[in-house]
Design a protein around this motif. Sequence first.
Motif, PDB file in Angstrom:
ATOM      1  N   VAL A 164       0.893  -1.032   0.124  1.00  0.00           N
ATOM      2  CA  VAL A 164       0.044   0.146   0.022  1.00  0.00           C
ATOM      3  C   VAL A 164       1.011   1.094  -0.110  1.00  0.00           C
ATOM      4  O   VAL A 164       1.615   1.808   1.158  1.00  0.00           O
ATOM      5  N   ARG A 165       1.396   1.899  -1.124  1.00  0.00           N
ATOM      6  CA  ARG A 165       2.056   2.667  -1.284  1.00  0.00           C
ATOM      7  C   ARG A 165       1.477   4.053  -1.182  1.00  0.00           C
ATOM      8  O   ARG A 165       0.442   4.692  -1.717  1.00  0.00           O
ATOM      9  N   ALA A 166       2.050   4.884   0.077  1.00  0.00           N
ATOM     10  CA  ALA A 166       1.261   5.992   0.342  1.00  0.00           C
ATOM     11  C   ALA A 166       2.443   7.293   0.589  1.00  0.00           C
ATOM     12  O   ALA A 166       2.112   8.559   0.866  1.00  0.00           O
ATOM     13  N   PHE A 167       3.535   6.863   0.322  1.00  0.00           N
ATOM     14  CA  PHE A 167       4.898   7.810   0.760  1.00  0.00           C
ATOM     15  C   PHE A 167       5.637   8.179  -0.610  1.00  0.00           C
ATOM     16  O   PHE A 167       5.799   6.990  -1.372  1.00  0.00           O
ATOM     17  N   ILE A 178      -2.838   8.972   3.849  1.00  0.00           N
ATOM     18  CA  ILE A 178      -2.610   7.863   4.951  1.00  0.00           C
ATOM     19  C   ILE A 178      -4.106   7.429   5.362  1.00  0.00           C
ATOM     20  O   ILE A 178      -4.315   6.351   5.267  1.00  0.00           O
ATOM     21  N   LEU A 179      -5.034   8.505   5.241  1.00  0.00           N
ATOM     22  CA  LEU A 179      -6.437   8.131   5.330  1.00  0.00           C
ATOM     23  C   LEU A 179      -6.876   7.228   4.417  1.00  0.00           C
ATOM     24  O   LEU A 179      -7.696   5.971   4.379  1.00  0.00           O
ATOM     25  N   GLN A 180      -6.473   7.418   2.965  1.00  0.00           N
ATOM     26  CA  GLN A 180      -6.923   6.677   1.792  1.00  0.00           C
ATOM     27  C   GLN A 180      -6.387   5.150   2.097  1.00  0.00           C
ATOM     28  O   GLN A 180      -7.160   4.196   1.653  1.00  0.00           O
ATOM     29  N   ALA A 181      -5.064   5.333   2.598  1.00  0.00           N
ATOM     30  CA  ALA A 181      -4.511   3.944   2.667  1.00  0.00           C
ATOM     31  C   ALA A 181      -5.120   3.162   3.732  1.00  0.00           C
ATOM     32  O   ALA A 181      -5.017   1.980   3.383  1.00  0.00           O
TER      33      ALA A 181
END
Length: 309
Positions: A164-167, A178-181
């Motif tokens: 789960v790429r968020a960065f 981050i909330l999406q992740a």
Amino acid sequence: MKIISFQRGMPFHEILTDLQKKVMTKTERLPWRCYDDWSCLCIKENIYEQHCEHFRRYEAMVEENVTVSVHAQTENEDEIPWGVRYVGAERLWRKGRGEGVKVAVIDTGISRNHFDLKGRIKGGVNFVRGKQNGHGTHVAGIIVAEMNQRGIVGVSPEAHLYDVRAFDHEGKSSLSTILQALQWSIANQMDVINMSFGMPQYSEALARAVEKANEHGIVLVASAGNSGGEVEYPARYKGVMGVSAIDQSGKLASFSARGKGANMKAPGVEILSTWPGNQFKKLNGTSMAAPHVSGLMALEIGRKRNKKK
């Protein structure tokens, strides 16, 4: 067994006849194996010890029956990093290796072609585009690096990993991402979420996302932070396992956050794990400590499921 070589040119058969008269008894049948062509014999150790003075008369060379190996390359084995050993993963593997447990790694992205990871990555999502850095790959290896006789092995080597790429490549993200992740991880029914990141300030929205994940039975694990001071969020939230870093002696690392919210400790100093380009690298940080705990949680979930079968 002793291997005895007599001097070249000596009458080997005469020596044997002499020795047979002095050594051979009714209870010592066939005490040796002879090689006439090169004046050698092999004799049982106990027979040699009983009659060694007779063999010494001939000034023979006495050798041990040493082990000889073929010059084939043995197959490589997985290296078990010290952190994986420290948390007792090897002992826990007797009851399962986390088979099928779904672990989401919210991070900078994972090198999906790494030979120690590609068989364990079962899906994921990109909320950030562009170049990755190696942080997420390193975290992933600590959790699930495969038992494939190569590289290293992770804490729960049969768990299913979700990237789960968020960065971005600088290790930066936004609260909204981050909330999406977290929303994606909840919707896709993850069992464990590893969050090797943090921020100093409290967020009501993030607190609610954590609460919702807890309601769905998801185990949340987060790194405490590397400031050496207070624990950051999300590790500090109720319902999240906040993890501080220790070294090989079990001492809290100087850089590790501590205090309220740090309810667990795990290896986080000189941690060897996977790195992009089919490589391996050692890193320090509570980011490395958290995935040890995520792997342990995957093992525990897997054990509980096996009991119900």
